[in-house]
Motif scaffolding. Structure first.
Motif, PDB file in Angstrom:
ATOM      1  N   GLU A   2       0.724  -1.130  -0.039  1.00 26.28           N
ATOM      2  CA  GLU A   2      -0.086   0.066  -0.202  1.00 26.28           C
ATOM      3  C   GLU A   2       1.000   1.324  -0.083  1.00 26.28           C
ATOM      4  OE1 GLU A   2      -3.714   0.496   0.607  1.00 26.28           O
ATOM      5  OE2 GLU A   2      -3.582  -1.316  -0.573  1.00 26.28           O
ATOM      6  N   ALA A  50       1.197   3.908  -2.735  1.00 24.59           N
ATOM      7  CA  ALA A  50       1.008   5.607  -2.364  1.00 24.59           C
ATOM      8  C   ALA A  50       2.255   6.321  -3.101  1.00 24.59           C
ATOM      9  CB  ALA A  50       0.718   5.652  -0.724  1.00 24.59           C
ATOM     10  N   ARG A 107       1.851   6.670  -6.653  1.00 20.90           N
ATOM     11  CA  ARG A 107       0.827   7.497  -7.019  1.00 20.90           C
ATOM     12  C   ARG A 107       1.105   9.140  -6.770  1.00 20.90           C
ATOM     13  NH1 ARG A 107      -3.678   6.096  -3.941  1.00 20.90           N
ATOM     14  NH2 ARG A 107      -4.848   7.813  -4.676  1.00 20.90           N
ATOM     15  N   LEU A 108       1.644   9.396  -5.759  1.00 26.65           N
ATOM     16  CA  LEU A 108       2.101  10.703  -5.408  1.00 26.65           C
ATOM     17  C   LEU A 108       3.306  11.155  -6.253  1.00 26.65           C
ATOM     18  CD1 LEU A 108       2.544  12.989  -3.407  1.00 26.65           C
ATOM     19  CD2 LEU A 108       3.966  11.789  -2.045  1.00 26.65           C
ATOM     20  N   GLU A 167      -1.349  21.201   4.173  1.00 20.98           N
ATOM     21  CA  GLU A 167      -0.990  21.191   2.661  1.00 20.98           C
ATOM     22  C   GLU A 167      -2.020  20.672   1.971  1.00 20.98           C
ATOM     23  OE1 GLU A 167       2.088  19.441  -0.644  1.00 20.98           O
ATOM     24  OE2 GLU A 167       2.657  19.572   1.569  1.00 20.98           O
ATOM     25  N   ASP A 200      -4.272  17.529  -4.059  1.00 23.22           N
ATOM     26  CA  ASP A 200      -5.101  17.015  -5.292  1.00 23.22           C
ATOM     27  C   ASP A 200      -4.819  15.566  -5.513  1.00 23.22           C
ATOM     28  OD1 ASP A 200      -6.552  19.336  -5.669  1.00 23.22           O
ATOM     29  OD2 ASP A 200      -5.120  20.209  -7.066  1.00 23.22           O
ATOM     30  N   LEU A 201      -6.012  14.833  -5.588  1.00 24.19           N
ATOM     31  CA  LEU A 201      -5.918  13.387  -5.851  1.00 24.19           C
ATOM     32  C   LEU A 201      -5.818  13.214  -7.461  1.00 24.19           C
ATOM     33  CD1 LEU A 201      -5.058  11.364  -3.561  1.00 24.19           C
ATOM     34  CD2 LEU A 201      -6.478  13.589  -2.708  1.00 24.19           C
ATOM     35  N   GLU A 202      -6.074  11.995  -7.789  1.00 25.24           N
ATOM     36  CA  GLU A 202      -6.047  11.735  -9.299  1.00 25.24           C
ATOM     37  C   GLU A 202      -7.336  12.150  -9.441  1.00 25.24           C
ATOM     38  OE1 GLU A 202      -4.832   9.368  -7.376  1.00 25.24           O
ATOM     39  OE2 GLU A 202      -3.316   8.510  -7.898  1.00 25.24           O
ATOM     40  N   PRO A 244       1.852  14.646   2.306  1.00 18.80           N
ATOM     41  CA  PRO A 244       1.078  14.185   0.959  1.00 18.80           C
ATOM     42  C   PRO A 244       1.189  12.525   0.862  1.00 18.80           C
ATOM     43  CG  PRO A 244       2.407  15.951   0.622  1.00 18.80           C
ATOM     44  CD  PRO A 244       2.798  15.400   1.962  1.00 18.80           C
ATOM     45  N   HIS A 245       2.330  12.137   1.354  1.00 20.67           N
ATOM     46  CA  HIS A 245       2.198  10.317   1.308  1.00 20.67           C
ATOM     47  C   HIS A 245       1.167   9.699   2.016  1.00 20.67           C
ATOM     48  CE1 HIS A 245       4.031   6.382   0.900  1.00 20.67           C
ATOM     49  NE2 HIS A 245       3.561   6.292   2.090  1.00 20.67           N
ATOM     50  N   PHE A 249      -2.078   9.755  -0.063  1.00 17.78           N
ATOM     51  CA  PHE A 249      -2.168   8.876  -1.150  1.00 17.78           C
ATOM     52  C   PHE A 249      -2.185   7.369  -0.508  1.00 17.78           C
ATOM     53  CE2 PHE A 249      -0.763  12.359  -3.639  1.00 17.78           C
ATOM     54  CZ  PHE A 249      -1.413  12.232  -4.728  1.00 17.78           C
ATOM     55  N   TYR A 250      -1.642   7.244   0.700  1.00 21.46           N
ATOM     56  CA  TYR A 250      -1.762   6.035   1.247  1.00 21.46           C
ATOM     57  C   TYR A 250      -3.283   5.648   1.878  1.00 21.46           C
ATOM     58  CZ  TYR A 250      -0.977   2.445   5.136  1.00 21.46           C
ATOM     59  OH  TYR A 250      -0.746   1.550   5.842  1.00 21.46           O
ATOM     60  N   LEU A 306      -6.270   7.189   0.801  1.00 24.99           N
ATOM     61  CA  LEU A 306      -7.105   7.504  -0.188  1.00 24.99           C
ATOM     62  C   LEU A 306      -7.022   6.603  -1.328  1.00 24.99           C
ATOM     63  CD1 LEU A 306      -7.630  11.250   0.501  1.00 24.99           C
ATOM     64  CD2 LEU A 306      -9.088   9.564   1.109  1.00 24.99           C
ATOM     65  N   THR A 307      -7.029   5.450  -1.584  1.00 23.04           N
ATOM     66  CA  THR A 307      -6.733   4.468  -2.439  1.00 23.04           C
ATOM     67  C   THR A 307      -7.758   4.732  -3.580  1.00 23.04           C
ATOM     68  OG1 THR A 307      -8.140   2.905  -1.494  1.00 23.04           O
ATOM     69  CG2 THR A 307      -5.654   2.660  -1.242  1.00 23.04           C
ATOM     70  N   PRO A 308      -7.876   4.566  -4.653  1.00 20.88           N
ATOM     71  CA  PRO A 308      -8.785   4.786  -5.690  1.00 20.88           C
ATOM     72  C   PRO A 308     -10.175   4.250  -5.072  1.00 20.88           C
ATOM     73  CG  PRO A 308      -6.906   4.195  -6.910  1.00 20.88           C
ATOM     74  CD  PRO A 308      -6.458   3.970  -5.543  1.00 20.88           C
ATOM     75  N   MET A 334     -11.629   6.133  -2.324  1.00 20.77           N
ATOM     76  CA  MET A 334     -12.101   7.563  -2.866  1.00 20.77           C
ATOM     77  C   MET A 334     -13.393   7.432  -3.221  1.00 20.77           C
ATOM     78  SD  MET A 334      -8.946   9.819  -4.504  1.00 20.77           S
ATOM     79  CE  MET A 334      -8.135   8.821  -5.468  1.00 20.77           C
TER      80      MET A 334
END
Lengths: 188, 297
Positions: free
Chosen positions: A134, A138, A141-142, B190, B193-195, B210-211, B214-215, B217-219, B222
């Motif tokens: 995971e 992450a 993606r970042l 901060e 913006d996600l994908e 930010p990591h 993304f960790y 909020l996986t697709p 979301m």
């Protein structure tokens, strides 16, 4: 002040001043974005190293069960030193693919030796690898989000002029599934 | 249980009837005072009706509230403990202020009320929740007849429900996913913006790392947040800190509300069950019950 040449010079000077300010601020913005990309890339390194360490532990556990099949994990043994420092992004992707292959081997071993599933150390390692995965996703993606933001600026006019002047090129994305690249040689 | 429900309904109904007749008495009293002819000398009668009306209304309200409280304290408490593992329900208690502010996006209130506390374990996930009503004090100055007057008002900025769930990932940094809220805990956030463009339009994502965003909020996560947003009208917010996930919904309503003249019956209990089902859906949608990331102790 009545001399039109002086007026034109002043106007040009003011314009040049604003262009200079714009150039510097655009350059700083691009540099900041580049720093973010680099930070995200180091996040990928951390996640890959963590994944490598966890997989190594799993391999050690699995080898206890499959002594006569140690060959299956031979390709991991040669990476004992861990991930080299100066890998390009493509090489990192290649490294990740190799780790995927090792993990697939482990999964096959688990199917062959059901007792492994009952071992607490191994189940904890499985949870740990899921978490590491995971984190790796992450980081990926970042990194890609930051690369996307930077590349969008680099190709947009007039920012592209500044990017060209400071020699900033588009960064490559970190793909989840790497297409085979014959020209990349891996020597760990 | 059905007998119990009808007993509570009978008591509640008695209170409502007394209150209703009292309101009629008040109206009659007012009409007599305003419209009766002075020759008839009906003012004392009108005043008496007003007095009786007010007292009757108070008695009715006491009866009504006692019946509702009894229903919640006895029936609902037992009902929730039967349908939720380790379910505990306290109608008069709520989450402590610090528990609510831990979410990080609700500012400290000048008036804080919380009630209808419910906790338990759903699909192996521990949760606590309560209705919350937060108000801030506003002071206004007006000038009447040359004199400056100070007027204090309490403005509601949050009325809804707050949940605290055990989260299946351990987070070292702060993350908030907010729909028209903003961080209020003084940390340096901060905006990320996600994908997903749709997700970014619907929610603002704030994080100290930010990591972490993304960790968590996986697709899939979301998408789940988007579907929760669709099913919950009102402003919603999620925050992730340490081993907890907070969820707050500001919809001007609460769970387990017994309205005047609404019958206490099986149908009402069913609507409460639907509220509990929403919590089940939340746990399931967000896969909070999939504890595949934490090591066994």
């Amino acid at each position: 002040m009545d001399n039109p040449v002086i007026i034109v010079l002043i106007v040009l000077g003011v314009l040049l001043f604003f262009v200079l300010i714009w150039f510097i601020s655009t350059m700083n913005m691009l540099r900041r974005k580049e720093v973010k990309v680099n930070e995200a890339e180091s996040g990928i390194d951390v996640a890959l190293t963590k994944r490598f360490d966890t997989l190594s532990k799993m391999v050690d556990t699995v080898k206890g069960y499959t002594k006569h099949e140690a060959k299956t994990f031979e390709n991991v043994v040669k990476w004992r030193k861990g991930m080299p420092d100066d890998l390009t992004m493509e090489q990192k992707q290649e490294f990740m693919q190799k780790l995927n292959a090792v993990q697939a081997d482990i999964n096959v071993a688990v199917e062959q030796y059901p007792d492994l599933k009952a071992e607490k150390v191994f189940t904890n390692l499985q949870r740990s690898i899921a978490d590491v995965e995971e984190h790796l996703q992450a980081s990926r993606r970042l990194y890609n989000a930051n690369v996307s933001a930077l590349n969008a600026k680099i190709v947009s006019f007039p920012t592209s002029i500044v990017a060209g002047k400071i020699g900033m090129a588009k960064k490559i994305f970190f793909e989840a599934e790497l297409s085979k690249r014959a020209d990349v040689k891996m020597d760990f | 249980m059905e007998n119990n429900l009808s007993t509570y309904q009978a008591k509640k109904s008695r209170g409502e009837k007394i209150a209703l007749f009292s309101i009629l008495a008040i109206i009659a009293g007012v009409l007599l005072l305003v419209f009766s002819s002075p020759d008839l000398a009906l003012e004392p009668f009108g005043l008496a009706l007003l007095g009786i009306g007010f007292i009757g209304f108070l008695i009715g309200a006491v009866f009504y509230s006692a019946a509702v409280n009894k229903f919640k304290k006895e029936y609902l408490k037992e009902y929730f403990s039967s349908i939720i593992e380790q379910g505990e329900y306290y109608p008069k208690k709520g989450l402590a202020p610090n528990q609510v502010y831990q979410c990080g996006f609700l500012k400290r209130a000048d008036r804080f009320k919380s009630f209808d506390y419910l906790s338990g374990i759903i699909d192996g996930v521990h949760f606590e929740s309560s209705d919350c009503h937060l108000q801030e004090k506003r002071v206004r100055y007006t000038t009447v007849n040359g004199k400056r007057r100070r007027k204090v008002e309490y403005i509601t900025y949050f009325k809804g429900r707050v949940f605290a769930f055990d989260f299946n990932k351990s987070i070292d940094h702060q993350l908030q996913v907010l729909e028209k809220f903003r961080p209020e805990d003084g940390q340096r956030y901060e905006k990320v913006d996600l994908e997903s463009i749709d997700f970014n339009k619907k929610f603002n994502t704030y994080t100290t790392d930010p990591h972490t965003a993304f960790y968590v909020l996986t697709p899939h996560f979301m998408e789940s947040l988007m579907s929760i947003e669709k099913n919950h009208p009102g402003r919603i917010g999620f925050s992730f800190m340490g081993p907890k996930m907070h969820f707050a919904i500001n919809d001007g309503k609460g769970f387990f509300q017994v309205m005047p003249f609404r019958k206490i019956d099986e149908r009402l209990v069913e609507t409460f069950k639907e509220d509990i089902d929403k919590v089940y859906t939340l746990v399931d949608d967000l896969k909070l019950n999939k504890n595949i990331f934490k090591e066994e102790k």
